[in-house]
Write a protein that holds these residues in place. Structure first.
Motif, PDB file in Angstrom:
ATOM      1  N   LEU A  99       0.790  -1.213  -0.023  1.00 57.64           N
ATOM      2  CA  LEU A  99      -0.045  -0.203  -0.028  1.00 57.64           C
ATOM      3  C   LEU A  99       0.879   1.289  -0.085  1.00 57.64           C
ATOM      4  CD1 LEU A  99      -2.946  -1.249   2.574  1.00 57.64           C
ATOM      5  CD2 LEU A  99      -3.134  -0.625  -0.084  1.00 57.64           C
ATOM      6  N   GLU A 100       2.065   1.179   0.819  1.00 57.30           N
ATOM      7  CA  GLU A 100       2.791   2.304   0.780  1.00 57.30           C
ATOM      8  C   GLU A 100       3.612   2.610  -0.630  1.00 57.30           C
ATOM      9  OE1 GLU A 100       5.075   5.661   1.912  1.00 57.30           O
ATOM     10  OE2 GLU A 100       3.520   4.751   2.885  1.00 57.30           O
ATOM     11  N   HIS A 101       4.096   1.421  -1.304  1.00 55.79           N
ATOM     12  CA  HIS A 101       4.442   1.364  -2.457  1.00 55.79           C
ATOM     13  C   HIS A 101       3.825   1.975  -3.690  1.00 55.79           C
ATOM     14  CE1 HIS A 101       7.555   0.307  -5.439  1.00 55.79           C
ATOM     15  NE2 HIS A 101       6.618  -0.188  -6.228  1.00 55.79           N
ATOM     16  N   ARG A 102       2.426   1.899  -3.552  1.00 57.92           N
ATOM     17  CA  ARG A 102       1.560   2.207  -4.621  1.00 57.92           C
ATOM     18  C   ARG A 102       1.453   3.620  -4.451  1.00 57.92           C
ATOM     19  NH1 ARG A 102      -1.474   3.278  -0.497  1.00 57.92           N
ATOM     20  NH2 ARG A 102      -3.580   4.085  -0.784  1.00 57.92           N
ATOM     21  N   LEU A 103       1.819   4.671  -3.432  1.00 61.69           N
ATOM     22  CA  LEU A 103       1.835   5.566  -3.533  1.00 61.69           C
ATOM     23  C   LEU A 103       3.456   6.280  -4.222  1.00 61.69           C
ATOM     24  CD1 LEU A 103       0.806   6.242   0.076  1.00 61.69           C
ATOM     25  CD2 LEU A 103      -0.876   6.496  -1.926  1.00 61.69           C
TER      26      LEU A 103
END
Length: 77
Positions: A69-73
């Motif tokens: 989820l962090e990487h998607r940002l």
């Protein structure tokens, strides 16, 4: 973004992967113990370790999900 900010983000990501690895190691240990108990006919004990295995897998998955989820940002298309 400063180098300190970058390092903090990388450390946070590394900690999530460390947490996932720890949970997976615990899951493996419980899976082995479940197998031992089941081979010995100790169904309740084997079942308890089987459920513990699943719990640790879910915890590892949660840690990896947080990282995804962090990487998607940060990902660009």
């Amino acid at each position: 973004m400063t180098n300190d900010d970058r390092q903090q983000r990388l450390e946070a990501a590394a900690q999530l992967f460390d947490a996932a690895a720890g949970e997976l190691e615990k899951a493996a240990a419980h899976a082995r113990r479940a197998a031992e108990h089941l081979r010995d006919g100790e169904i309740p004990r084997g079942g308890a370790h089987a459920w513990a295995t699943r719990g640790h897998l879910l915890a590892a998955e949660q840690s990896l999900d947080e990282q995804a989820l962090e990487h998607r940002l940060r990902s660009r298309v």
